[in-house]
Design a protein around this motif. Structure first.
Motif, short mmCIF file in Angstrom:
data_model
loop_
_atom_site.label_atom_id
_atom_site.label_comp_id
_atom_site.label_asym_id
_atom_site.label_seq_id
_atom_site.Cartn_x
_atom_site.Cartn_y
_atom_site.Cartn_z
N MET A 1 -34.26 -49.58 70.90
CA MET A 1 -33.49 -49.73 69.66
C MET A 1 -33.30 -48.37 68.99
N LYS A 2 -32.09 -48.11 68.51
CA LYS A 2 -31.78 -46.80 67.95
C LYS A 2 -32.57 -46.51 66.68
N TYR A 3 -33.05 -47.56 66.00
CA TYR A 3 -33.80 -47.36 64.76
C TYR A 3 -35.28 -47.04 65.01
N LEU A 4 -35.59 -46.75 66.27
CA LEU A 4 -36.94 -46.29 66.62
C LEU A 4 -36.94 -44.82 67.04
N GLU A 5 -35.77 -44.22 67.13
CA GLU A 5 -35.65 -42.91 67.72
C GLU A 5 -36.02 -41.78 66.76
N SER A 6 -36.52 -40.70 67.35
CA SER A 6 -36.69 -39.46 66.61
C SER A 6 -35.34 -38.78 66.51
N THR A 7 -35.07 -38.15 65.36
CA THR A 7 -33.82 -37.42 65.15
C THR A 7 -34.14 -36.08 64.48
N TYR A 8 -33.11 -35.32 64.20
CA TYR A 8 -33.31 -34.05 63.49
C TYR A 8 -34.06 -34.29 62.18
N TYR A 9 -33.69 -35.34 61.45
CA TYR A 9 -34.30 -35.63 60.16
C TYR A 9 -35.59 -36.43 60.31
N PHE A 10 -35.56 -37.44 61.14
CA PHE A 10 -36.75 -38.28 61.36
C PHE A 10 -37.56 -37.70 62.53
N ASP A 11 -38.07 -36.49 62.33
CA ASP A 11 -38.77 -35.77 63.41
C ASP A 11 -40.26 -36.12 63.39
N PHE A 12 -40.53 -37.38 63.67
CA PHE A 12 -41.88 -37.91 63.48
C PHE A 12 -42.89 -37.41 64.51
N GLU A 13 -42.41 -36.72 65.54
CA GLU A 13 -43.36 -36.17 66.51
C GLU A 13 -44.10 -34.96 65.96
N LYS A 14 -43.64 -34.40 64.86
CA LYS A 14 -44.27 -33.21 64.27
C LYS A 14 -45.63 -33.56 63.66
N GLU A 15 -46.53 -32.59 63.68
CA GLU A 15 -47.91 -32.81 63.26
C GLU A 15 -48.02 -33.31 61.82
N SER A 16 -47.19 -32.77 60.92
CA SER A 16 -47.30 -33.15 59.51
C SER A 16 -47.03 -34.63 59.30
N VAL A 17 -46.18 -35.22 60.13
CA VAL A 17 -45.91 -36.67 60.04
C VAL A 17 -46.99 -37.45 60.78
N GLN A 18 -47.36 -36.99 61.94
CA GLN A 18 -48.39 -37.68 62.72
C GLN A 18 -49.70 -37.79 61.95
N ASN A 19 -50.01 -36.78 61.17
CA ASN A 19 -51.25 -36.82 60.38
C ASN A 19 -51.24 -37.97 59.37
N LEU A 20 -50.06 -38.35 58.90
CA LEU A 20 -49.95 -39.40 57.90
C LEU A 20 -50.26 -40.78 58.48
N ILE A 21 -50.05 -40.93 59.77
CA ILE A 21 -50.20 -42.26 60.38
C ILE A 21 -51.39 -42.34 61.32
N ILE B 1 -32.86 -31.48 43.57
CA ILE B 1 -31.86 -31.93 44.52
C ILE B 1 -31.52 -30.79 45.47
N SER B 2 -31.49 -31.07 46.75
CA SER B 2 -31.10 -30.08 47.74
C SER B 2 -29.99 -30.65 48.63
N LEU B 3 -29.09 -29.77 49.04
CA LEU B 3 -28.06 -30.14 50.00
C LEU B 3 -28.26 -29.38 51.31
N LEU B 4 -29.45 -28.80 51.48
CA LEU B 4 -29.78 -28.06 52.69
C LEU B 4 -30.38 -29.01 53.73
N LYS B 5 -29.87 -28.97 54.95
CA LYS B 5 -30.30 -29.90 56.00
C LYS B 5 -31.81 -29.88 56.21
N GLU B 6 -32.37 -28.68 56.28
CA GLU B 6 -33.79 -28.57 56.62
C GLU B 6 -34.70 -29.21 55.58
N LYS B 7 -34.22 -29.36 54.35
CA LYS B 7 -35.05 -29.92 53.30
C LYS B 7 -35.18 -31.44 53.42
N TYR B 8 -34.36 -32.06 54.28
CA TYR B 8 -34.43 -33.51 54.48
C TYR B 8 -35.13 -33.90 55.78
N LYS B 9 -35.73 -32.94 56.46
CA LYS B 9 -36.53 -33.27 57.64
C LYS B 9 -37.84 -33.91 57.18
#
Length: 211
Positions: free
Chosen positions: A1-21, A53-61
């Motif tokens: 399912m596409k709503y399980l995928e990692s993306t540029y913004y939903f980069d859940f493989e990164k350590e900072s996100v993995q630590n949360l879960i 408020i930011s409109l910079l892409k990297e700030k929404y990762k």
């Protein structure tokens, strides 16, 4: 399912996100319980701040947001979605426009309106159905505003605090932009410029604001 995928913004493989879960990454806990726990963590561990408020892409990762201590509704929704996807629970971003009726003086001063857009929330897929939930308002803020914090039970939608504890109107949805597979930053930028043109009066190229 596409709503399980990692993306540029939903980069859940990164350590900072993995630590949360990390404590939830087990088959012993049900998906419903995992969702409730991570919802509560995101709701309360990031203070709600609509004025940055930011409109910079990297700030929404999600990996960037995970390192912050505050966030607006879209940012908090992004980190929650990333955590859910990392736990193999389908999730997607849902955007709309809301109107606040309590403690709106600063909102009106900064935004020229008591309407906030785009307002972010989360759709999560549990037990064969999509449910809406919002992690935006942390418990301490709710206490200050005399509003019950949103509790998610894994069975019902939990995205709108319509009234405060005294029965006074607090919040209402006035537009629904639908759900998105990824973060629609171009749409968000057009939406912000359309609703708050005064922010860009001095410089159309500005990409970050602290109102």
């Amino acid at each position: 399912m596409k709503y399980l995928e990692s993306t540029y913004y939903f980069d859940f493989e990164k350590e900072s996100v993995q630590n949360l879960i990390s404590e939830l990454n087990t088959d012993i806990i049900s998906d419903t319980e995992k969702t409730i726990r991570i919802h509560n963590k995101v709701r309360d561990n990031w203070k709600y701040d609509p004025y940055s408020i930011s409109l910079l892409k990297e700030k929404y990762k999600s990996s960037h947001i995970a390192k912050k201590q505050s966030g607006n509704c879209v940012e908090k929704s992004i980190i929650l979605i990333a955590c859910l996807r990392a736990l193999k629970i389908p999730a997607r971003l849902h955007l709309g426009k809301v109107k606040n009726h309590i403690a709106v003086e600063r909102l009106t001063e900064k935004f020229g309106s008591n309407e906030l857009t785009p307002h972010g929330m989360v759709n999560v897929y549990l037990k064969d159905k999509w449910l809406k939930m919002s992690p935006a308002f942390n418990k301490s803020l709710c206490t200050k505003l005399n509003v019950e914090p949103l509790e998610f039970d894994g069975e019902n939608n939990s995205f709108l605090q319509q009234y405060n504890s005294d029965g006074t109107r607090f919040m209402e949805y006035i537009d629904d932009y639908g759900h998105f597979e990824d973060v629609p930053l171009d749409f968000m930028e057009r939406n912000i410029k359309e609703h708050y043109p005064h922010i860009f009066d001095t410089d159309e190229t500005i990409k970050e604001f602290k109102l």
